[in-house]
Design a protein around this motif. Sequence first.
Motif, PDB file in Angstrom:
ATOM      1  N   SER A   1       0.276  -1.315   0.017  1.00 58.36           N
ATOM      2  CA  SER A   1      -0.007   0.219   0.237  1.00 58.36           C
ATOM      3  C   SER A   1       0.853   1.011  -0.239  1.00 58.36           C
ATOM      4  CB  SER A   1      -0.748   0.036   1.381  1.00 58.36           C
ATOM      5  OG  SER A   1      -1.471  -1.151   0.859  1.00 58.36           O
ATOM      6  N   LEU A   2       0.416   2.022  -0.492  1.00 57.51           N
ATOM      7  CA  LEU A   2       0.860   3.407  -0.203  1.00 57.51           C
ATOM      8  C   LEU A   2      -0.534   4.847  -0.192  1.00 57.51           C
ATOM      9  CD1 LEU A   2       3.342   3.473  -2.993  1.00 57.51           C
ATOM     10  CD2 LEU A   2       4.163   3.793  -0.322  1.00 57.51           C
ATOM     11  N   ARG A   3       0.339   5.896   0.671  1.00 64.58           N
ATOM     12  CA  ARG A   3      -0.675   7.211   0.336  1.00 64.58           C
ATOM     13  C   ARG A   3      -0.404   8.269  -0.735  1.00 64.58           C
ATOM     14  NH1 ARG A   3      -3.910  10.312   4.989  1.00 64.58           N
ATOM     15  NH2 ARG A   3      -1.659  10.890   5.791  1.00 64.58           N
ATOM     16  N   LEU A   4      -0.727   8.620  -1.390  1.00 70.92           N
ATOM     17  CA  LEU A   4      -0.238   9.750  -1.599  1.00 70.92           C
ATOM     18  C   LEU A   4      -1.026  11.059  -1.776  1.00 70.92           C
ATOM     19  CD1 LEU A   4       0.082   8.533  -5.591  1.00 70.92           C
ATOM     20  CD2 LEU A   4       1.021   8.261  -3.873  1.00 70.92           C
ATOM     21  N   PRO A   5      -0.362  12.143  -1.025  1.00 67.66           N
ATOM     22  CA  PRO A   5      -1.542  13.578  -0.816  1.00 67.66           C
ATOM     23  C   PRO A   5      -0.913  14.406  -1.637  1.00 67.66           C
ATOM     24  CG  PRO A   5       1.066  13.116   0.418  1.00 67.66           C
ATOM     25  CD  PRO A   5       0.912  12.051  -0.478  1.00 67.66           C
ATOM     26  N   CYS A   6      -2.161  14.870  -1.967  1.00 66.09           N
ATOM     27  CA  CYS A   6      -2.029  16.554  -2.999  1.00 66.09           C
ATOM     28  C   CYS A   6      -2.131  17.557  -2.364  1.00 66.09           C
ATOM     29  CB  CYS A   6      -2.476  15.715  -4.536  1.00 66.09           C
ATOM     30  SG  CYS A   6      -2.362  17.337  -5.343  1.00 66.09           S
ATOM     31  N   ALA A   7      -0.811  18.338  -1.618  1.00 67.83           N
ATOM     32  CA  ALA A   7      -1.267  19.713  -1.007  1.00 67.83           C
ATOM     33  C   ALA A   7      -1.549  21.308  -1.935  1.00 67.83           C
ATOM     34  CB  ALA A   7      -0.012  20.217  -0.551  1.00 67.83           C
ATOM     35  N   ALA A   8      -3.264  21.567  -1.518  1.00 69.84           N
ATOM     36  CA  ALA A   8      -3.140  22.481  -2.678  1.00 69.84           C
ATOM     37  C   ALA A   8      -3.317  23.438  -1.981  1.00 69.84           C
ATOM     38  CB  ALA A   8      -4.615  22.164  -2.763  1.00 69.84           C
ATOM     39  N   SER A   9      -2.062  24.995  -2.883  1.00 66.82           N
ATOM     40  CA  SER A   9      -2.979  25.909  -2.160  1.00 66.82           C
ATOM     41  C   SER A   9      -3.315  26.855  -2.894  1.00 66.82           C
ATOM     42  CB  SER A   9      -1.017  26.706  -1.713  1.00 66.82           C
ATOM     43  OG  SER A   9      -0.730  26.886  -3.354  1.00 66.82           O
ATOM     44  N   GLY A  10      -4.091  28.290  -2.661  1.00 69.77           N
ATOM     45  CA  GLY A  10      -5.504  29.040  -2.899  1.00 69.77           C
ATOM     46  C   GLY A  10      -7.052  28.897  -1.898  1.00 69.77           C
ATOM     47  N   ARG A  11      -6.639  30.222  -1.843  1.00 66.22           N
ATOM     48  CA  ARG A  11      -8.243  30.215  -0.893  1.00 66.22           C
ATOM     49  C   ARG A  11      -9.881  29.692  -1.729  1.00 66.22           C
ATOM     50  NH1 ARG A  11      -8.624  36.593   0.471  1.00 66.22           N
ATOM     51  NH2 ARG A  11      -7.795  36.849  -1.560  1.00 66.22           N
ATOM     52  N   THR A  12      -9.425  29.104  -3.159  1.00 68.47           N
ATOM     53  CA  THR A  12     -10.590  28.700  -3.758  1.00 68.47           C
ATOM     54  C   THR A  12     -10.818  27.337  -4.312  1.00 68.47           C
ATOM     55  OG1 THR A  12      -9.450  29.217  -5.440  1.00 68.47           O
ATOM     56  CG2 THR A  12     -11.220  30.930  -4.891  1.00 68.47           C
ATOM     57  N   PHE A  13      -9.167  26.109  -2.801  1.00 70.85           N
ATOM     58  CA  PHE A  13      -9.373  24.892  -3.237  1.00 70.85           C
ATOM     59  C   PHE A  13     -10.986  24.220  -2.699  1.00 70.85           C
ATOM     60  CE2 PHE A  13      -7.691  21.086  -2.985  1.00 70.85           C
ATOM     61  CZ  PHE A  13      -8.121  20.460  -1.881  1.00 70.85           C
ATOM     62  N   SER A  14     -11.753  24.726  -2.057  1.00 66.96           N
ATOM     63  CA  SER A  14     -13.161  23.976  -1.776  1.00 66.96           C
ATOM     64  C   SER A  14     -13.376  23.697  -2.694  1.00 66.96           C
ATOM     65  CB  SER A  14     -13.047  24.321  -0.351  1.00 66.96           C
ATOM     66  OG  SER A  14     -13.392  26.247  -0.770  1.00 66.96           O
ATOM     67  N   SER A  15     -13.393  24.493  -3.819  1.00 68.74           N
ATOM     68  CA  SER A  15     -14.855  25.373  -4.631  1.00 68.74           C
ATOM     69  C   SER A  15     -14.535  23.899  -6.036  1.00 68.74           C
ATOM     70  CB  SER A  15     -14.926  26.082  -5.096  1.00 68.74           C
ATOM     71  OG  SER A  15     -14.103  27.192  -5.786  1.00 68.74           O
ATOM     72  N   TYR A  16     -13.313  23.451  -5.364  1.00 64.67           N
ATOM     73  CA  TYR A  16     -12.432  22.822  -7.012  1.00 64.67           C
ATOM     74  C   TYR A  16     -12.997  21.100  -6.555  1.00 64.67           C
ATOM     75  CZ  TYR A  16     -10.351  26.385  -9.536  1.00 64.67           C
ATOM     76  OH  TYR A  16      -9.755  27.330  -9.239  1.00 64.67           O
ATOM     77  N   ASN A  17     -13.375  20.636  -8.406  1.00 66.49           N
ATOM     78  CA  ASN A  17     -13.353  18.782  -7.430  1.00 66.49           C
ATOM     79  C   ASN A  17     -11.620  18.624  -8.590  1.00 66.49           C
ATOM     80  OD1 ASN A  17     -16.282  18.898  -8.068  1.00 66.49           O
ATOM     81  ND2 ASN A  17     -15.366  18.912 -10.098  1.00 66.49           N
ATOM     82  N   MET A  18     -11.359  18.022  -7.554  1.00 66.97           N
ATOM     83  CA  MET A  18      -9.773  17.284  -7.477  1.00 66.97           C
ATOM     84  C   MET A  18      -9.924  15.831  -8.174  1.00 66.97           C
ATOM     85  SD  MET A  18      -8.357  19.257  -6.347  1.00 66.97           S
ATOM     86  CE  MET A  18      -7.007  19.000  -6.371  1.00 66.97           C
ATOM     87  N   GLY A  19      -8.514  15.358  -9.326  1.00 68.54           N
ATOM     88  CA  GLY A  19      -8.920  13.922  -9.770  1.00 68.54           C
ATOM     89  C   GLY A  19      -6.975  13.575  -9.593  1.00 68.54           C
ATOM     90  N   TRP A  20      -6.794  12.594  -9.721  1.00 71.60           N
ATOM     91  CA  TRP A  20      -5.187  12.059  -9.568  1.00 71.60           C
ATOM     92  C   TRP A  20      -5.430  10.934 -11.242  1.00 71.60           C
ATOM     93  CZ3 TRP A  20      -1.491  12.535  -6.872  1.00 71.60           C
ATOM     94  CH2 TRP A  20      -1.439  12.788  -5.517  1.00 71.60           C
ATOM     95  N   PHE A  21      -4.989  11.242 -12.228  1.00 74.59           N
ATOM     96  CA  PHE A  21      -4.635  10.109 -13.159  1.00 74.59           C
ATOM     97  C   PHE A  21      -3.108  10.013 -13.244  1.00 74.59           C
ATOM     98  CE2 PHE A  21      -7.512  12.056 -16.283  1.00 74.59           C
ATOM     99  CZ  PHE A  21      -8.176  13.189 -15.683  1.00 74.59           C
ATOM    100  N   ARG A  22      -2.482   9.421 -14.324  1.00 72.57           N
ATOM    101  CA  ARG A  22      -1.137   8.499 -14.218  1.00 72.57           C
ATOM    102  C   ARG A  22      -0.859   8.197 -15.383  1.00 72.57           C
ATOM    103  NH1 ARG A  22      -3.492   2.376 -11.500  1.00 72.57           N
ATOM    104  NH2 ARG A  22      -4.440   1.257 -13.404  1.00 72.57           N
ATOM    105  N   GLN A  23       0.645   7.693 -15.470  1.00 73.96           N
ATOM    106  CA  GLN A  23       1.359   7.557 -16.742  1.00 73.96           C
ATOM    107  C   GLN A  23       1.960   6.445 -16.734  1.00 73.96           C
ATOM    108  OE1 GLN A  23       2.294  11.994 -19.467  1.00 73.96           O
ATOM    109  NE2 GLN A  23       2.157  10.640 -20.684  1.00 73.96           N
TER     110      GLN A  23
END
Length: 122
Positions: free
Chosen positions: A16-38
Amino acid sequence: VQLQASGGGLVQAGGSLRLPCAASGRTFSSYNMGWFRQAPGKQREFVAAISWSGSSTNYADSVKGRFTISRDAKNTVYLQMNSLKPEDTAVYYCAAERGNWGATISIAYDYWGQGTLVTVSS
Protein backbone atom coordinates in the motif's frame (compact mmCIF):
# COMPACT_ATOMS: atom_id res chain seq x y z
CA VAL A 1 -4.47 26.88 -7.43
CA GLN A 2 -1.07 25.27 -7.02
CA LEU A 3 -0.77 21.54 -6.43
CA GLN A 4 2.04 19.50 -4.89
CA ALA A 5 1.86 15.71 -5.07
CA SER A 6 4.10 13.48 -2.98
CA GLY A 7 4.25 10.05 -1.33
CA GLY A 8 5.46 7.98 -4.25
CA GLY A 9 8.06 5.28 -3.91
CA LEU A 10 8.95 1.64 -4.40
CA VAL A 11 6.57 -0.96 -2.98
CA GLN A 12 6.11 -4.69 -3.43
CA ALA A 13 3.04 -6.11 -5.12
CA GLY A 14 0.22 -6.38 -2.62
CA GLY A 15 1.47 -3.42 -0.63
CA SER A 16 0.00 0.00 0.00
CA LEU A 17 0.88 3.64 -0.48
CA ARG A 18 -0.90 6.90 0.27
CA LEU A 19 -0.35 9.85 -2.01
CA PRO A 20 -1.14 13.31 -0.63
CA CYS A 21 -1.69 16.30 -2.87
CA ALA A 22 -1.39 19.63 -1.11
CA ALA A 23 -3.19 22.55 -2.69
CA SER A 24 -2.67 26.24 -2.15
CA GLY A 25 -5.19 28.92 -2.90
CA ARG A 26 -8.27 30.16 -1.14
CA THR A 27 -10.64 28.68 -3.75
CA PHE A 28 -9.42 25.10 -3.39
CA SER A 29 -12.65 24.02 -1.71
CA SER A 30 -14.63 24.89 -4.84
CA TYR A 31 -12.61 22.57 -7.11
CA ASN A 32 -13.26 18.98 -8.04
CA MET A 33 -10.03 17.03 -7.68
CA GLY A 34 -8.68 14.13 -9.65
CA TRP A 35 -5.77 11.74 -9.87
CA PHE A 36 -4.30 10.59 -13.16
CA ARG A 37 -1.35 8.38 -13.96
CA GLN A 38 1.01 7.86 -16.84
CA ALA A 39 3.03 4.70 -17.31
CA PRO A 40 6.14 4.65 -19.52
CA GLY A 41 5.17 4.66 -23.16
CA LYS A 42 1.47 5.08 -22.43
CA GLN A 43 -1.01 7.92 -22.41
CA ARG A 44 -2.08 9.63 -19.24
CA GLU A 45 -5.16 7.93 -17.81
CA PHE A 46 -7.82 8.78 -15.29
CA VAL A 47 -7.60 7.08 -11.90
CA ALA A 48 -10.05 8.72 -9.50
CA ALA A 49 -11.91 11.94 -8.76
CA ILE A 50 -13.70 13.55 -5.85
CA SER A 51 -16.21 16.37 -5.99
CA TRP A 52 -15.64 19.76 -4.42
CA SER A 53 -17.89 18.83 -1.47
CA GLY A 54 -16.40 15.39 -1.04
CA SER A 55 -19.82 13.83 -1.41
CA SER A 56 -19.14 12.14 -4.76
CA THR A 57 -16.30 9.99 -6.00
CA ASN A 58 -15.52 8.26 -9.27
CA TYR A 59 -12.96 5.56 -10.08
CA ALA A 60 -11.47 3.89 -13.10
CA ASP A 61 -12.53 0.26 -13.34
CA SER A 62 -8.91 -0.84 -13.00
CA VAL A 63 -8.64 0.58 -9.45
CA LYS A 64 -12.16 0.14 -8.07
CA GLY A 65 -12.12 -1.63 -4.73
CA ARG A 66 -8.36 -1.04 -4.30
CA PHE A 67 -7.93 2.76 -4.36
CA THR A 68 -9.75 5.38 -2.32
CA ILE A 69 -9.76 9.12 -2.93
CA SER A 70 -10.53 11.55 -0.13
CA ARG A 71 -10.06 15.19 0.80
CA ASP A 72 -9.79 17.07 4.05
CA ALA A 73 -10.54 20.59 5.17
CA LYS A 74 -6.87 21.53 5.10
CA ASN A 75 -6.49 21.71 1.33
CA THR A 76 -5.19 18.16 0.86
CA VAL A 77 -6.46 15.37 -1.36
CA TYR A 78 -5.36 11.80 -0.77
CA LEU A 79 -5.15 8.69 -2.90
CA GLN A 80 -4.97 5.58 -0.74
CA MET A 81 -3.70 2.70 -2.85
CA ASN A 82 -4.03 -0.85 -1.55
CA SER A 83 -3.35 -4.24 -3.10
CA LEU A 84 -0.93 -2.66 -5.52
CA LYS A 85 -0.03 -4.47 -8.72
CA PRO A 86 2.97 -4.09 -11.02
CA GLU A 87 0.64 -2.59 -13.63
CA ASP A 88 -0.03 0.29 -11.23
CA THR A 89 3.53 1.47 -11.83
CA ALA A 90 3.34 5.03 -13.18
CA VAL A 91 3.85 8.69 -12.44
CA TYR A 92 0.77 9.86 -10.55
CA TYR A 93 -0.56 13.38 -10.99
CA CYS A 94 -3.18 15.29 -9.04
CA ALA A 95 -5.32 17.81 -10.86
CA ALA A 96 -8.08 20.32 -10.20
CA GLU A 97 -11.06 21.47 -12.23
CA ARG A 98 -14.24 23.42 -11.62
CA GLY A 99 -17.54 22.91 -13.34
CA ASN A 100 -16.97 19.60 -15.14
CA TRP A 101 -17.70 17.03 -12.48
CA GLY A 102 -17.53 13.55 -13.93
CA ALA A 103 -14.90 14.37 -16.53
CA THR A 104 -12.31 11.65 -16.90
CA ILE A 105 -10.16 13.25 -19.59
CA SER A 106 -7.11 15.27 -18.71
CA ILE A 107 -8.04 18.23 -20.91
CA ALA A 108 -10.96 18.98 -18.59
CA TYR A 109 -8.61 19.76 -15.72
CA ASP A 110 -7.17 23.23 -15.28
CA TYR A 111 -4.37 22.78 -12.75
CA TRP A 112 -1.80 20.02 -12.35
CA GLY A 113 0.76 18.95 -9.81
CA GLN A 114 4.25 17.88 -10.81
CA GLY A 115 3.72 14.12 -10.44
CA THR A 116 5.10 11.49 -8.10
CA LEU A 117 6.54 8.15 -9.21
CA VAL A 118 5.03 4.91 -7.92
CA THR A 119 6.91 1.70 -8.70
CA VAL A 120 5.38 -1.67 -7.81
CA SER A 121 7.73 -4.62 -7.94
CA SER A 122 6.54 -8.17 -8.55
